[in-house]
Structure formats: structure tokens, C-alpha cells
Scaffold this motif. Structure first.
Motif, short mmCIF file in Angstrom:
data_model
loop_
_atom_site.label_atom_id
_atom_site.label_comp_id
_atom_site.label_asym_id
_atom_site.label_seq_id
_atom_site.Cartn_x
_atom_site.Cartn_y
_atom_site.Cartn_z
N ARG A 120 45.52 -12.46 63.87
CA ARG A 120 45.69 -12.81 62.45
C ARG A 120 44.41 -13.44 61.90
N SER B 12 57.69 -11.36 60.56
CA SER B 12 57.09 -10.54 61.60
C SER B 12 57.52 -11.04 62.98
N SER B 13 57.62 -12.38 63.11
CA SER B 13 58.04 -12.95 64.39
C SER B 13 59.52 -12.73 64.66
N LYS C 287 55.09 -14.35 57.40
CA LYS C 287 54.64 -14.46 58.79
C LYS C 287 55.84 -14.61 59.72
N PRO D 31 49.31 -10.81 58.16
CA PRO D 31 50.36 -11.72 58.64
C PRO D 31 50.86 -11.38 60.04
N SER D 32 50.89 -10.08 60.36
CA SER D 32 51.40 -9.66 61.67
C SER D 32 50.31 -9.55 62.72
#
Length: 482
Positions: free
Chosen positions: A311, A104-105, A101, A317-318
Motif C-alpha cells: 500500500r 479489502s481486509s 481499506k 487501499p488493497s
């Protein structure tokens, strides 16, 4: 799939060395730029006092140093940008749900930081260069780059590095798949099916896509019996590269739109009323800061609010898939072009109403703030498409070619700029035939940027449709766990 480990675990630091190498080149280039402006100061007043153009020219050494510095910076950026993003994303373990996760951020906050830096340049550095001199204007980023390099070194012991495979070079490995597939073009389908069954890949999700590459499983006639056999992993890597091509191609239109923000948008602003107060005008190029403002405003909202909500709904996760994110951005780019066309059409109408058609240097009585929506729309488009493309080309490139994937993403905008220039050149020649006024006439009150914006809006809509088509059939790379 290769895994990442910290340096202390015995994995080499080649990725670290590459970034250090290109950071040093960039620091050198910025240092030379500073020297060219600081040691050979040249003011406009010198040119005004000069009686001829030769006396108005800067010293040859300064010219050489200036252009040499630019080429060094360009070379450094070409190596630094792909490596630093890939290296940053490599710090996250894809097998760990929490880190997956966070990965992705990473691309969101990397672009947020990048945009925040641009905002500082458009405000602080522009002021320094215009009021305090170019030497200091180039010196500040050089000092900042040195500090960044020091901070980068301080984290060396904590970085993770990809384990290097003992297998053959990935370029050669993937190339062999295409070569062998061509050599086996006449191979009996039964032989291919037998080989597929022997490797147990009949049920694999992507086996039917680009099926002609499965011919590489069979050793060509006349080859040595002990020659290297292309494995299913080799073929999957080759297919992964081919799957990137349609997404890369459909993103070129977005890059063409991207090129207009710093060119035609600015030319629009030059002709409009830019007064903030009776004695203060906003520079037309400064309007680009609204793209950056939109980015630094929307990105935190997207990452902290929209992604968690999505989510919870999609269980991804994205939040949304990378291709969905890219498509949303292309849609906002289309809105930007529509807004630009409407505003430009209105600007031309006002110019006609006030009899300014043949006075191109006159200010059209229309506030420059009408341009803000097209800048903001494109800022939102960047949040989705620009960051989505970064993550997509990193994530979907074969394991040992992550930095090459980022390079493919960057090439979209390089080639897009060339395509933009080519498209404008073709339209310029076509629309100026038989004495007609070109869409890009020097007199903007007789030009038709609005027609061009509508054309780009149509092309963007078409690219969005094609993007959706390829997205629906796209097969994401499977993750191999070791």
C-alpha cells in the motif's frame, strides 16, 4: 451507485431476511442429518454379523432422511454463501477511505475464519465421528449453526443495508442493452456518435471497449417514442458483466487444479509410508489440513505485513490490484502441480527400484511428508487466488448484483469440478487404448499421475498468460458518488 445505511435509517432488510432464510434451511438440514444418524444408529458390526446384503442395508427411512438432508444443506449453502459474503462486504462504506481499506481486509479475514473452521473439522470433528459416533458428529455442527444464527440475530439493529433502486430490475435493464444493441446492428455510426456526444460520454475511459453495445443508446426503428432509453449507466453495467467473462473463464483451470487436492493428492498418500510412530499412521485425507495450515498462517502475514508495505508503494487501499493477486495465486498453483509431478515421479522410481510395480497394496518406502510442499504451495495459492476472486467478483459486479457476482465466483469451482472429471475421463480413454496402461490405472505404481500433473502445470501456465493479457486491458468499474 447505491449506498448503505443502518436499519434505523429506514432502509429495508431484505438482505438480512435472505441470509436468515438460508441459515434456517442449513440448520434444518443439519438437524435432519443428526436425526438420521442418531435415531437410526447403524454400526459396521451389524454388517459383519449379517448373513446377507439385505440385512446389512440401513432402513429405507434412514436412507431417505439422509439424502433429503444433504439436498437441504446443499440448497441452503447455494443461497447462504453468496448472500453472506456480499452482505458482509456491504457493511463497509466505499466512500470512506478507512472503511475502504477495512473492506479489502474483510475478504481476507472471512476466508481465514472459514479455513480455521475447516481445520477444526479435519481434526476435532473427524475424531468425534470416528470414535464417538456420527450422531454426535452431525449434532455438533448443527448446534454451532444454531448459535451462529442467534449471534447473527443479535446484530440485526447494527447492520447496514443497500438502498433499493426504484429503477427497473437489473437483469431486465442489462438484458435490454444486449437486445437493443442487436436490433440496432445496422444503425448508422453517425447516429451513434451523435447520441454519445449528446450524453457527453466521448471521453469516458471504457467507451471504446465493447463499443458495439453503444448502439443500445439509439432507439430502434419502429419503437415507441416514449419507450425507455438505455442510458450510459445501463450500458456500463452490461459492459461490466462482459468484462467478468474472460476472468471467469481463465480461472477454470485453477478450479481443475483445486479438485486434485482432495482426490489425486490423497490417492498418492495412500501408497506411501504414513507412519508417525511404530503404531500410529496419519490418515492420507488428513494431509489436506496442510492446505488449511498454510492459509491460516499466510493470510495474517499477507494482511498485516505485505498489504501495508504494498500500500505504501502503490498507494492502493488493497496494496496490489485484485487481478494481480489472482495472478500470483495461479502462479503458486502451477508450482503446486510441478511439485506434485516431481514427487510422483520419484515415488514411481522408488516403486520400480523395490520391485513393487505389480504389488499395488504394498507401501512404497517413501515418506508421505514429501507431499507436504504441494499442499503448502496450494494453500498459498488459495490465499491469493481464492480470496482475490471473491473480492473481484463482488467488487466488479453491477451495484445491485453483488450476490450474483459471488455466485459467479462459486460457479467457477462447481464447473471446474465437472471439467476435472471430464478431462480425467478423456485422458483415461485415450491413454488406455491398444492395451496401454492408463495414466489413471487402479494400480498407482503403473499409473502416471506425474504426466497428468505436468499437463495441469502447463495448462495453469497457459491460463496465467491469458489472465495477464486480459488483466492488462481490464477496465475497473468507475465508482459513482451520490
Amino acid at each position: 451507485m447505491v449506498v448503505v445505511r443502518r436499519e434505523g435509517d429506514g432502509y429495508n432488510s431484505e438482505g438480512d431476511d435472505e441470509i436468515e432464510h438460508f441459515k434456517n434451511k442449513e440448520k434444518t438440514g443439519l438437524g435432519l442429518l443428526t436425526a438420521s444418524a442418531f435415531f437410526y444408529p447403524f454400526e459396521d458390526s451389524d454388517c459383519q454379523k449379517a448373513s446377507n446384503s439385505t440385512a446389512c442395508s440401513p432402513p429405507q427411512l434412514q436412507v431417505f432422511l439422509f439424502f433429503f438432508s444433504l439436498y437441504v444443506v446443499a440448497l441452503a449453502q447455494g443461497g447462504h454463501k453468496p448472500c453472506v459474503q456480499a452482505f458482509g462486504a456491504d457493511q463497509f462504506d466505499e466512500q470512506d477511505p478507512i472503511e475502504c481499506k477495512a473492506k479489502s481486509s474483510f475478504f481476507n479475514w472471512w476466508y481465514f475464519s472459514f479455513s480455521a473452521g475447516i481445520l477444526v473439522v479435519l481434526t476435532v470433528l473427524n475424531y468425534i465421528q470416528d470414535n464417538l459416533g456420527w450422531g454426535l458428529g452431525f449434532g455438533v455442527p448443527c448446534i454451532v449453526m444454531c448459535l451462529a444464527l442467534i449471534i447473527f440475530f443479535l446484530g440485526t439493529k447494527t447492520y447496514r443495508f443497500r438502498a433499493h433502486s426504484d429503477d427497473i430490475n437489473p437483469f431486465i435493464r442489462i438484458g435490454q442493452v444486449f437486445v437493443r444493441a442487436v436490433r440496432n446492428w445496422q444503425t448508422n455510426p453517425t447516429a451513434i456518435s451523435t447520441e454519445e456526444e449528446a450524453q457527453g460520454i466521448l471521453a469516458h475511459e471504457g467507451i471504446q471497449q465493447f463499443k458495439f453495445l453503444n448502439k443500445a443508446l439509439v432507439m430502434p426503428d419502429g419503437s415507441k417514442k416514449d419507450g425507455r432509453v438505455c442510458s450510459i449507466d445501463d450500458i456500463e453495467e452490461a459492459k461490466a458483466v462482459l468484462r467478468l467473462v474472460p476472468i471467469w473463464a481463465t480461472s477454470l483451470v485453477y478450479a481443475i487444479v483445486f479438485a486434485q487436492v482432495s482426490t489425486l493428492f490423497t490417492k498418492q498418500g495412500v501408497t506411501m509410508d504414513r507412519k508417525i510412530t511404530s503404531s500410529l499412521q496419519i490418515p492420507p485425507a488428513s494431509l489436506q489440513s496442510f492446505v488449511t495450515i498454510a492459509i491460516v498462517t499466510v493470510l495474517p502475514i499477507y494482511d498485516c505485513i505485505l498489504v501495508p508495505v504494498a500500500r505504501a508503494i502503490t498507494r492502493k487501499p488493497s496494496g496490489i490490484s485484485m487481478l494481480q493477486r489472482i495472478g500470483i495465486g495461479i502462479f503458486f498453483a502451477m508450482l503446486s502441480m510441478v511439485a506434485a509431478a516431481i514427487v510422483e515421479n520419484k515415488r514411481l522410481e522408488i516403486a520400480i527400484e523395490h520391485g513393487l510395480v505389480d504389488t499395488p497394496k504394498a507401501t512404497v518406502p517413501m515418506s508421505v511428508w514429501w507431499l507436504i510442499p504441494q499442499y503448502l504451495f496450494f494453500g498459498v495459492a488459495d490465499v491469493f487466488t481464492m480470496v482475490g476472486l471473491q473480492e473481484f467478483f463482488y467488487d466488479q459486479a453491477p451495484g445491485e448484483l453483488k450476490s450474483v457476482g459471488i455466485s459467479l465466483y462459486l460457479s467457477i469451482f462447481g464447473i471446474g469440478s465437472f471439467l476435472s472429471s471430464f478431462l480425467i475421463s478423456v485422458i483415461e480413454k485415450t491413454t488406455s487404448r491398444n492395451g496401454h496402461t492408463s495414466w489413471f490405472a487402479d494400480n498407482l505404481n503403473r499409473a502416471h499421475f506425474d504426466y497428468f500433473y505436468w499437463l495441469l502445470a502447463g495448462l495453469t501456465a497457459a491460463s496465467l498468460i491469458v489472465h495477464i493479457y486480459f488483466s492488462r486491458s481490464y477496465i475497473y468499474n468507475r465508482k459513482l458518488v451520490i
